[in-house]
Design an enzyme around this catalytic site. Structure first.
Site, PDB file in Angstrom:
ATOM      1  N   HIS A 165       0.846  -1.200   0.000  1.00 27.08           N
ATOM      2  CA  HIS A 165       0.000   0.000   0.000  1.00 27.08           C
ATOM      3  C   HIS A 165       0.879   1.247   0.000  1.00 27.08           C
ATOM      4  O   HIS A 165       1.523   1.576   1.000  1.00 27.08           O
ATOM      5  CB  HIS A 165      -0.933  -0.024   1.223  1.00 27.08           C
ATOM      6  CG  HIS A 165      -1.904   1.108   1.248  1.00 27.08           C
ATOM      7  ND1 HIS A 165      -2.266   1.778   2.385  1.00 27.08           N
ATOM      8  CD2 HIS A 165      -2.607   1.725   0.242  1.00 27.08           C
ATOM      9  CE1 HIS A 165      -3.136   2.736   2.100  1.00 27.08           C
ATOM     10  NE2 HIS A 165      -3.355   2.726   0.804  1.00 27.08           N
ATOM     11  N   GLU A 177       2.996   0.427   3.257  1.00 28.55           N
ATOM     12  CA  GLU A 177       2.511  -0.606   4.176  1.00 28.55           C
ATOM     13  C   GLU A 177       2.617  -1.946   3.448  1.00 28.55           C
ATOM     14  O   GLU A 177       2.088  -2.093   2.342  1.00 28.55           O
ATOM     15  CB  GLU A 177       1.052  -0.331   4.569  1.00 28.55           C
ATOM     16  CG  GLU A 177       0.897   0.927   5.419  1.00 28.55           C
ATOM     17  CD  GLU A 177      -0.549   1.234   5.820  1.00 28.55           C
ATOM     18  OE1 GLU A 177      -0.754   1.745   6.920  1.00 28.55           O
ATOM     19  OE2 GLU A 177      -1.471   0.973   5.012  1.00 28.55           O
TER      20      GLU A 177
HETATM   21  C1  LIG Z   1     -15.009  12.668   1.330  1.00 32.50           C
HETATM   22  C2  LIG Z   1     -15.974  11.697   1.773  1.00 32.50           C
HETATM   23  C3  LIG Z   1     -15.631  10.733   2.823  1.00 32.50           C
HETATM   24  C4  LIG Z   1     -15.192   9.438   2.279  1.00 32.50           C
HETATM   25  C5  LIG Z   1     -14.536   8.662   3.336  1.00 32.50           C
HETATM   26  C6  LIG Z   1     -13.493   7.770   2.824  1.00 32.50           C
HETATM   27  C7  LIG Z   1     -12.218   8.086   3.520  1.00 32.50           C
HETATM   28  C8  LIG Z   1     -11.119   7.293   2.978  1.00 32.50           C
HETATM   29  C9  LIG Z   1      -9.797   7.830   3.438  1.00 32.50           C
HETATM   30  C10 LIG Z   1      -8.748   7.074   2.906  1.00 32.50           C
HETATM   31  C11 LIG Z   1      -8.136   7.578   1.590  1.00 32.50           C
HETATM   32  C12 LIG Z   1      -7.093   6.619   1.285  1.00 32.50           C
HETATM   33  C13 LIG Z   1      -6.172   6.932   0.177  1.00 32.50           C
HETATM   34  C14 LIG Z   1      -4.955   6.054   0.186  1.00 32.50           C
HETATM   35  O1  LIG Z   1      -5.226   4.710   0.351  1.00 32.50           O
HETATM   36  C15 LIG Z   1      -3.905   6.457   1.170  1.00 32.50           C
HETATM   37  C16 LIG Z   1      -3.269   7.781   0.831  1.00 32.50           C
HETATM   38  O2  LIG Z   1      -2.523   7.921  -0.085  1.00 32.50           O
HETATM   39  S1  LIG Z   1      -3.717   9.032   1.846  1.00 32.50           S
HETATM   40  C17 LIG Z   1      -2.923  10.442   1.141  1.00 32.50           C
HETATM   41  C18 LIG Z   1      -1.546  10.612   1.684  1.00 32.50           C
HETATM   42  N1  LIG Z   1      -1.018  11.824   1.131  1.00 32.50           N
HETATM   43  C19 LIG Z   1      -1.006  12.967   1.790  1.00 32.50           C
HETATM   44  O3  LIG Z   1      -1.412  13.035   2.927  1.00 32.50           O
HETATM   45  C20 LIG Z   1      -0.482  14.150   1.025  1.00 32.50           C
HETATM   46  C21 LIG Z   1      -0.475  15.372   1.857  1.00 32.50           C
HETATM   47  N2  LIG Z   1       0.041  16.477   1.061  1.00 32.50           N
HETATM   48  C22 LIG Z   1       1.362  16.717   0.926  1.00 32.50           C
HETATM   49  O4  LIG Z   1       2.197  16.029   1.453  1.00 32.50           O
HETATM   50  C23 LIG Z   1       1.710  17.914   0.082  1.00 32.50           C
HETATM   51  O5  LIG Z   1       0.639  18.790   0.039  1.00 32.50           O
HETATM   52  C24 LIG Z   1       2.162  17.553  -1.385  1.00 32.50           C
HETATM   53  C25 LIG Z   1       1.112  16.737  -2.112  1.00 32.50           C
HETATM   54  C26 LIG Z   1       3.480  16.776  -1.340  1.00 32.50           C
HETATM   55  C27 LIG Z   1       2.368  18.847  -2.182  1.00 32.50           C
HETATM   56  O6  LIG Z   1       3.218  19.636  -1.481  1.00 32.50           O
HETATM   57  P1  LIG Z   1       3.276  21.220  -1.662  1.00 32.50           P
HETATM   58  O7  LIG Z   1       4.386  21.742  -0.829  1.00 32.50           O
HETATM   59  O8  LIG Z   1       1.938  21.774  -1.472  1.00 32.50           O
HETATM   60  O9  LIG Z   1       3.542  21.409  -3.192  1.00 32.50           O
HETATM   61  P2  LIG Z   1       4.874  21.369  -4.030  1.00 32.50           P
HETATM   62  O10 LIG Z   1       4.420  21.415  -5.437  1.00 32.50           O
HETATM   63  O11 LIG Z   1       5.838  22.414  -3.556  1.00 32.50           O
HETATM   64  O12 LIG Z   1       5.500  19.936  -3.755  1.00 32.50           O
HETATM   65  C28 LIG Z   1       6.416  19.650  -2.717  1.00 32.50           C
HETATM   66  C29 LIG Z   1       7.424  18.681  -3.260  1.00 32.50           C
HETATM   67  O13 LIG Z   1       6.798  17.474  -3.703  1.00 32.50           O
HETATM   68  C30 LIG Z   1       7.031  17.302  -5.116  1.00 32.50           C
HETATM   69  N3  LIG Z   1       5.809  16.773  -5.713  1.00 32.50           N
HETATM   70  C31 LIG Z   1       4.575  17.225  -5.486  1.00 32.50           C
HETATM   71  N4  LIG Z   1       3.684  16.491  -6.143  1.00 32.50           N
HETATM   72  C32 LIG Z   1       4.381  15.538  -6.800  1.00 32.50           C
HETATM   73  C33 LIG Z   1       4.025  14.460  -7.646  1.00 32.50           C
HETATM   74  N5  LIG Z   1       2.759  14.210  -7.964  1.00 32.50           N
HETATM   75  N6  LIG Z   1       5.005  13.703  -8.147  1.00 32.50           N
HETATM   76  C34 LIG Z   1       6.286  13.934  -7.854  1.00 32.50           C
HETATM   77  N7  LIG Z   1       6.706  14.928  -7.039  1.00 32.50           N
HETATM   78  C35 LIG Z   1       5.750  15.717  -6.534  1.00 32.50           C
HETATM   79  C36 LIG Z   1       7.383  18.645  -5.649  1.00 32.50           C
HETATM   80  O14 LIG Z   1       8.178  18.556  -6.804  1.00 32.50           O
HETATM   81  C37 LIG Z   1       8.146  19.252  -4.503  1.00 32.50           C
HETATM   82  O15 LIG Z   1       9.461  18.696  -4.509  1.00 32.50           O
HETATM   83  P3  LIG Z   1      10.696  19.551  -4.026  1.00 32.50           P
HETATM   84  O16 LIG Z   1      10.757  20.701  -4.971  1.00 32.50           O
HETATM   85  O17 LIG Z   1      10.392  19.960  -2.594  1.00 32.50           O
HETATM   86  O18 LIG Z   1      11.839  18.597  -4.127  1.00 32.50           O
HETATM   87  N1  LIG Z   2      -5.680   7.882  -4.964  1.00 35.33           N
HETATM   88  C1  LIG Z   2      -5.030   7.622  -3.847  1.00 35.33           C
HETATM   89  O1  LIG Z   2      -4.690   8.543  -3.093  1.00 35.33           O
HETATM   90  C2  LIG Z   2      -4.681   6.211  -3.488  1.00 35.33           C
HETATM   91  C3  LIG Z   2      -3.678   5.979  -2.532  1.00 35.33           C
HETATM   92  C4  LIG Z   2      -3.333   4.658  -2.196  1.00 35.33           C
HETATM   93  C5  LIG Z   2      -3.986   3.602  -2.815  1.00 35.33           C
HETATM   94  N2  LIG Z   2      -4.939   3.863  -3.748  1.00 35.33           N
HETATM   95  C6  LIG Z   2      -5.557   2.718  -4.419  1.00 35.33           C
HETATM   96  O2  LIG Z   2      -4.882   2.520  -5.657  1.00 35.33           O
HETATM   97  C7  LIG Z   2      -5.802   2.049  -6.651  1.00 35.33           C
HETATM   98  C8  LIG Z   2      -5.802   3.002  -7.822  1.00 35.33           C
HETATM   99  O3  LIG Z   2      -6.148   4.290  -7.391  1.00 35.33           O
HETATM  100  P1  LIG Z   2      -5.858   5.571  -8.299  1.00 35.33           P
HETATM  101  O4  LIG Z   2      -6.125   6.745  -7.464  1.00 35.33           O
HETATM  102  O5  LIG Z   2      -4.563   5.413  -9.010  1.00 35.33           O
HETATM  103  O6  LIG Z   2      -7.042   5.424  -9.365  1.00 35.33           O
HETATM  104  P2  LIG Z   2      -7.154   6.073 -10.825  1.00 35.33           P
HETATM  105  O7  LIG Z   2      -8.602   6.155 -11.119  1.00 35.33           O
HETATM  106  O8  LIG Z   2      -6.321   7.283 -10.928  1.00 35.33           O
HETATM  107  O9  LIG Z   2      -6.480   4.964 -11.769  1.00 35.33           O
HETATM  108  C9  LIG Z   2      -7.006   3.679 -11.950  1.00 35.33           C
HETATM  109  C10 LIG Z   2      -6.597   3.212 -13.342  1.00 35.33           C
HETATM  110  O10 LIG Z   2      -6.883   1.812 -13.473  1.00 35.33           O
HETATM  111  C11 LIG Z   2      -7.288   1.591 -14.824  1.00 35.33           C
HETATM  112  N3  LIG Z   2      -8.018   0.320 -14.843  1.00 35.33           N
HETATM  113  C12 LIG Z   2      -9.250   0.065 -14.363  1.00 35.33           C
HETATM  114  N4  LIG Z   2      -9.522  -1.241 -14.535  1.00 35.33           N
HETATM  115  C13 LIG Z   2      -8.445  -1.813 -15.132  1.00 35.33           C
HETATM  116  C14 LIG Z   2      -8.118  -3.125 -15.561  1.00 35.33           C
HETATM  117  N5  LIG Z   2      -8.958  -4.149 -15.381  1.00 35.33           N
HETATM  118  N6  LIG Z   2      -6.904  -3.361 -16.110  1.00 35.33           N
HETATM  119  C15 LIG Z   2      -6.020  -2.334 -16.288  1.00 35.33           C
HETATM  120  N7  LIG Z   2      -6.285  -1.069 -15.916  1.00 35.33           N
HETATM  121  C16 LIG Z   2      -7.474  -0.814 -15.337  1.00 35.33           C
HETATM  122  C17 LIG Z   2      -8.116   2.805 -15.185  1.00 35.33           C
HETATM  123  O11 LIG Z   2      -8.179   2.991 -16.583  1.00 35.33           O
HETATM  124  C18 LIG Z   2      -7.333   3.922 -14.473  1.00 35.33           C
HETATM  125  O12 LIG Z   2      -6.382   4.501 -15.331  1.00 35.33           O
HETATM  126  C19 LIG Z   2      -7.140   1.884  -5.936  1.00 35.33           C
HETATM  127  O13 LIG Z   2      -7.234   0.573  -5.460  1.00 35.33           O
HETATM  128  C20 LIG Z   2      -7.008   2.883  -4.783  1.00 35.33           C
HETATM  129  O14 LIG Z   2      -7.844   2.559  -3.700  1.00 35.33           O
HETATM  130  C21 LIG Z   2      -5.295   5.131  -4.105  1.00 35.33           C
END
Ligand SMILES: CCCCCCCCCCCCC[C@H](O)CC(=O)SCCNC(=O)CCNC(=O)[C@H](O)C(C)(C)COP(=O)(O)OP(=O)(O)OC[C@H]1O[C@@H](n2cnc3c(N)ncnc32)[C@H](O)[C@@H]1OP(=O)(O)O
Ligand SMILES: NC(=O)c1ccc[n+]([C@@H]2O[C@H](COP(=O)([O-])OP(=O)(O)OC[C@H]3O[C@@H](n4cnc5c(N)ncnc54)[C@H](O)[C@@H]3O)[C@@H](O)[C@H]2O)c1
Length: 309
Positions: A165, A177
């Site tokens: 994860h 994870e």
């Molecule tokens: C709503 C209804 C309710 C529904 C309920 C369901 C709830 C479910 C909850 C679970 C969701 C789960 C999702 C998943 O499974 C788990 C996750 O992933 S949770 C998300 C975890 N992520 C975070 O918490 C991100 C928090 N944000 C940040 O850390 C920062 O904001 C950021 C995204 C890094 C951006 O930083 P900023 O400073 O704002 O912006 P910068 O542009 O300056 O970026 C800093 C630094 O990072 C580099 N960078 C940014 N984005 C990218 C990218 N996409 N790819 C590569 N690099 C990136 C950028 O270049 C900067 O680098 P530097 O210049 O410092 O070297």
């Molecule tokens: N978005 C997040 O922050 C996040 C963080 C951790 C884990 N995840 C998990 O990662 C997975 C992907 O999330 P995401 O945000 O990248 O979604 P996304 O919608 O950005 O991308 C999913 C992609 O999968 C492709 N796809 C769907 N069915 C497919 C198939 N059968 N074969 C090949 N490609 C297929 C779609 O075309 C799409 O491009 C989900 O299980 C999500 O829960 C998401």
């Protein structure tokens, strides 16, 4: 080609542990997560094939990876532009794309699945791949909320199946994870831990319990924020500001939801709601349902709780 290595595993008092050294990786799903995992794996020397059903998504993913790597190079190789160019070329050469998962898994050591958060779709994918992937190939899911045991049940390689994860954005977030089910072999688990380390990530070990560690804690937090907003206890802007300035979080809960993707949030929410029908915590959110029904999935579509255009 996979090979095995022996090493002494810390904490297991000198018992020799084998792990598959992962070189060739197939990443399925070219969206936010798949593209991020591909970027990190390619830039750490792995041969990566990124697979999606949609060719345009794959082209966009490759463009995004190149753009991100250029930013990294500009910073990390500021005074060594030639070395930076070499790094970029090598990383990009490590990435190939395909719309045919079945044909590319034949030469792969590890499949990392990052497709839509839907159990049946994930099971269908893995069930099909299980029939064509080599025996040594390890399967891993990047699911946010589904049970790895349930996903793995569509295959006959329960011992070679685990969870990896990652967090969004993958190139920035340092955690992975690593999830073992009760059937995951020690060798598979060690291989996944080692792979995470090779990507430069810190890993934590998780049991296959709902939400693993992070999402088990994150989900109630986000849900409570949404309920506060729905009750009118606070505006989304104020709640976001409060959590950023009051707790030092980089994003507030609504900004984070938009960043993760509201479609993914809804898939998670619906899954937990179906599994816990009597728990009011998982009651449907009208606000979330409305936004998703309108195609407002957050940052990726240009609008969610906020507008990004
Ligand atoms: C709503 C209804 C309710 C529904 C309920 C369901 C709830 C479910 C909850 C679970 C969701 C789960 C999702 C998943 O499974 C788990 C996750 O992933 S949770 C998300 C975890 N992520 C975070 O918490 C991100 C928090 N944000 C940040 O850390 C920062 O904001 C950021 C995204 C890094 C951006 O930083 P900023 O400073 O704002 O912006 P910068 O542009 O300056 O970026 C800093 C630094 O990072 C580099 N960078 C940014 N984005 C990218 C990218 N996409 N790819 C590569 N690099 C990136 C950028 O270049 C900067 O680098 P530097 O210049 O410092 O070297
Ligand atoms: N978005 C997040 O922050 C996040 C963080 C951790 C884990 N995840 C998990 O990662 C997975 C992907 O999330 P995401 O945000 O990248 O979604 P996304 O919608 O950005 O991308 C999913 C992609 O999968 C492709 N796809 C769907 N069915 C497919 C198939 N059968 N074969 C090949 N490609 C297929 C779609 O075309 C799409 O491009 C989900 O299980 C999500 O829960 C998401």
């Amino acid at each position: 080609m996979a090979f095995f290595t022996h090493h002494i595993c810390r904490g297991l008092s000198s018992s020799a542990v084998r792990h598959v050294v992962i070189k060739n990786v197939t990443i399925i799903g070219g969206g936010q997560m798949g593209a991020g995992i591909a970027q990190v794996a390619a830039s750490t020397g792995h041969a990566v094939t990124l697979v999606d059903t949609n060719e345009d998504i794959l082209k966009k993913a490759v463009k995004g990876i190149e753009g991100n790597l250029k930013r990294v190079v500009k910073k990390k190789f500021a005074d060594k532009p030639e070395a930076g160019e070499e790094f970029l070329q090598k990383a990009m050469q490590n990435v190939s794309i395909s719309t045919d998962a079945g044909s590319v898994v034949q030469g792969t050591d590890l499949v990392v699945e990052a497709i839509v958060e839907n159990l049946k779709v994930k099971q269908d994918l893995f069930g099909g791949l299980d029939k064509v992937a080599p025996a040594h190939t390890i399967f891993a899911s990047n699911t946010s909320s589904l049970s790895i045991t349930d996903i793995a049940s569509s295959t006959n390689r329960l011992d070679r199946f685990g969870g990896l994860h990652f967090f969004n954005p993958v190139p920035v977030m340092r955690l992975v994870e690593v999830i073992a089910t009760s059937s995951t072999s020690q060798e598979t688990f060690d291989s996944l831990l080692n792979f995470s380390k090779m990507l430069g990530k810190t890993s934590v070990s998780c049991k296959d319990t709902p939400g693993f560690i992070v999402n088990r804690l994150l989900l109630p937090y986000i849900l409570d924020a949404v309920r506060m907003y729905e009750r009118g206890d606070g505006s989304k802007e104020d709640i976001d500001i409060a959590m950023k300035l009051g707790c030092g979080y980089p994003m507030g809960p609504f900004e984070l939801s938009d960043y993760v993707g509201l479609d993914t949030m809804k898939f998670i929410m619906d899954g937990w709601s179906a599994a816990n029908p009597d728990n009011p915590m998982f009651a449907q959110s009208e606000v979330l349902n409305k936004l998703v029904a309108e195609g407002k999935f957050g940052k990726k579509t240009g609008e969610g709780f906020y507008k990004y255009k």
